[in-house]
Scaffold this active site. Structure first.
Site, PDB file in Angstrom:
ATOM      1  N   ASP A   8      -2.537  -2.686 -14.113  1.00  0.00           N
ATOM      2  CA  ASP A   8      -1.489  -2.479 -13.131  1.00  0.00           C
ATOM      3  C   ASP A   8      -0.956  -1.069 -13.378  1.00  0.00           C
ATOM      4  OD1 ASP A   8       0.501  -3.104 -11.152  1.00  0.00           O
ATOM      5  OD2 ASP A   8       1.917  -3.395 -12.792  1.00  0.00           O
ATOM      6  N   ASP A  10       2.575   0.571 -12.218  1.00  0.00           N
ATOM      7  CA  ASP A  10       3.999   0.697 -12.556  1.00  0.00           C
ATOM      8  C   ASP A  10       4.379  -0.299 -13.647  1.00  0.00           C
ATOM      9  OD1 ASP A  10       4.186   2.654 -10.563  1.00  0.00           O
ATOM     10  OD2 ASP A  10       4.671   1.170  -9.030  1.00  0.00           O
ATOM     11  N   THR A  52      -3.127  -1.510  -8.029  1.00  0.00           N
ATOM     12  CA  THR A  52      -1.677  -1.476  -7.896  1.00  0.00           C
ATOM     13  C   THR A  52      -1.211  -1.793  -6.480  1.00  0.00           C
ATOM     14  OG1 THR A  52       0.280  -0.062  -8.169  1.00  0.00           O
ATOM     15  CG2 THR A  52      -1.778   1.052  -7.620  1.00  0.00           C
ATOM     16  N   ASN A  53      -0.219  -2.654  -6.386  1.00  0.00           N
ATOM     17  CA  ASN A  53       0.456  -2.882  -5.110  1.00  0.00           C
ATOM     18  C   ASN A  53       1.382  -1.694  -4.863  1.00  0.00           C
ATOM     19  OD1 ASN A  53      -0.696  -5.430  -4.918  1.00  0.00           O
ATOM     20  ND2 ASN A  53       1.119  -6.515  -5.598  1.00  0.00           N
ATOM     21  N   ARG A 102      -3.347  -7.604  -1.693  1.00  0.00           N
ATOM     22  CA  ARG A 102      -2.075  -7.518  -2.411  1.00  0.00           C
ATOM     23  C   ARG A 102      -2.017  -8.591  -3.498  1.00  0.00           C
ATOM     24  NH1 ARG A 102       2.838  -5.439  -2.213  1.00  0.00           N
ATOM     25  NH2 ARG A 102       4.569  -6.714  -2.936  1.00  0.00           N
TER      26      ARG A 102
END
Length: 176
Positions: A8, A10, A52-53, A102
């Site tokens: 991921d 963030d 990453t979303n 997502r």
């Protein structure tokens, strides 16, 4: 077929901003522990891909060009400062319920597997949210959760923070 560690972004690669999205490179605070983890992952023979979303795009807060620019600068930083590279960076620009990519849906992991010939059952995902763990499980990956929240799904391994992840990754991915 390759094995991979998916990350991921963030909270793992860069510091998560409280209650807002990273919109520019100036707001992107790189976590140096990630470089240590990435180095070990590559020495252990794994590809490395960020998934990453980026919901800020769907909300009109961040342009796709800005996200692409942040990722290009990240790749440059990893190369120039640490001599490292990522296999790819995939991101979902959609809002909740608009797509299959997502997280917690596994679409980005499936796409990466197709593009890069990855065996998901021999791969890992490292993230700091339940959606990362759920996406990894749905794709058949092993999972590492970085954080201290109680999740409704149990990850394979847990590290309380990025410093602890540095030690955990050495045990989880031995170098042959």
């Amino acid at each position: 077929m390759k094995k991979c560690v998916f990350f991921d972004r963030d909270g793992i690669v860069n510091k998560r901003l409280p209650a807002r999205y990273v919109r520019t490179w100036d707001e992107f605070e790189f976590l140096p522990q990630f470089a240590t983890v990435l180095s070990h992952v590559q020495k252990a023979g794994y590809a490395a891909i960020i998934v990453t979303n980026q919901r800020g795009v769907a909300l009109g807060l961040v342009a796709i060009a800005e996200v692409d620019g942040i990722h290009a600068r990240l790749m440059q930083l990893l190369s120039d400062e640490y001599g490292l590279c990522l296999t790819d960076i995939l991101f979902c620009p959609h809002d909740e319920g608009e797509c299959e990519c997502r997280k917690p849906k596994p679409g980005m992991l499936f796409k990466a597997a197709r593009i890069h010939n990855i065996t998901l059952s021999e791969s890992w995902i490292i993230g700091d949210s339940e959606s990362d763990i759920l996406a990894g499980r749905a794709a058949g990956c092993r999972t590492i959760y970085v954080g201290s929240d109680i999740l409704s799904v149990k990850p394979d391994l847990t590290a309380p923070d990025m410093n602890a992840l540095q030690s955990l990754i050495v045990k989880a991915l031995p170098i042959n």
